[in-house]
Design an enzyme around this catalytic site. Sequence first.
Site, PDB file in Angstrom:
ATOM      1  N   ASP A  31      45.870  34.815  46.600  1.00 48.56           N
ATOM      2  CA  ASP A  31      44.693  35.455  47.195  1.00 48.56           C
ATOM      3  C   ASP A  31      44.657  35.137  48.694  1.00 48.56           C
ATOM      4  OD1 ASP A  31      41.776  36.535  45.871  1.00 48.56           O
ATOM      5  OD2 ASP A  31      41.757  35.866  47.957  1.00 48.56           O
ATOM      6  N   ILE A  32      44.311  36.150  49.484  1.00 40.80           N
ATOM      7  CA  ILE A  32      44.306  35.999  50.947  1.00 40.80           C
ATOM      8  C   ILE A  32      43.152  35.097  51.406  1.00 40.80           C
ATOM      9  CG2 ILE A  32      42.807  37.963  51.569  1.00 40.80           C
ATOM     10  CD1 ILE A  32      44.989  38.766  53.603  1.00 40.80           C
ATOM     11  N   ASN A  87      36.209  40.027  37.657  1.00 36.80           N
ATOM     12  CA  ASN A  87      34.944  40.579  38.142  1.00 36.80           C
ATOM     13  C   ASN A  87      34.926  42.073  37.861  1.00 36.80           C
ATOM     14  OD1 ASN A  87      34.083  38.080  39.219  1.00 36.80           O
ATOM     15  ND2 ASN A  87      35.276  38.411  41.079  1.00 36.80           N
ATOM     16  N   GLN A  94      32.926  42.656  42.051  1.00 35.83           N
ATOM     17  CA  GLN A  94      34.255  43.229  42.287  1.00 35.83           C
ATOM     18  C   GLN A  94      34.294  43.905  43.655  1.00 35.83           C
ATOM     19  OE1 GLN A  94      35.574  45.920  39.199  1.00 35.83           O
ATOM     20  NE2 GLN A  94      37.636  46.098  40.075  1.00 35.83           N
ATOM     21  N   HIS A 100      42.139  43.069  38.264  1.00 36.47           N
ATOM     22  CA  HIS A 100      42.879  41.844  38.583  1.00 36.47           C
ATOM     23  C   HIS A 100      42.244  40.656  37.881  1.00 36.47           C
ATOM     24  CE1 HIS A 100      39.922  42.739  41.733  1.00 36.47           C
ATOM     25  NE2 HIS A 100      39.733  41.432  41.833  1.00 36.47           N
ATOM     26  N   HIS A 102      41.734  36.691  38.367  1.00 31.85           N
ATOM     27  CA  HIS A 102      41.825  35.554  39.283  1.00 31.85           C
ATOM     28  C   HIS A 102      42.278  34.332  38.479  1.00 31.85           C
ATOM     29  CE1 HIS A 102      39.227  37.230  42.634  1.00 31.85           C
ATOM     30  NE2 HIS A 102      38.805  37.989  41.634  1.00 31.85           N
TER      31      HIS A 102
END
Length: 114
Positions: A31-32, A87, A94, A100, A102
């Site tokens: 994750d960024i 989410n 979301q 996706h 996490h």
Amino acid sequence: MTVDTVFDKIIRREIPADIVYEDDLALAFKDINPQAPVHILVIPKQQIVKISDARSQHRDLLGHLLLTAQQVAEQAGLENGYRLVINDGADGGQTVYHLHIHILGGRSLGWPPG
Ligand code: 5GP
């Protein structure tokens, strides 16, 4: 209706990502904006907008994504435990409309989430 998201661009290698796992069906990348020492996203290559859109034809793919998350968490050294989060929609928080999972770990996580 599906729309192109940043995750589709990552799948097509149009924008960079720190990819940690890939197979025919799934991709996992860091994750960024990590919320824990380990924060990895597992996505299907096929676009499903959100978990509430999933149907019985996605059963095998959803199982594959969970087992992929388990494998990636193990690969990341999260032997003390971790959390998987999906989410869904506005109330679920979301922000990217490509399903996706996490993977969050590397610290003790509070409960309940905000
Ligand atoms: P959501 O809020 O939809 O459950 O999670 C979306 C996640 O995608 C966020 O944690 C956010 O930091 C991450 N994200 C958004 N854009 C990018 C990007 O361009 N690259 C990466 N690696 N992660 C992203």
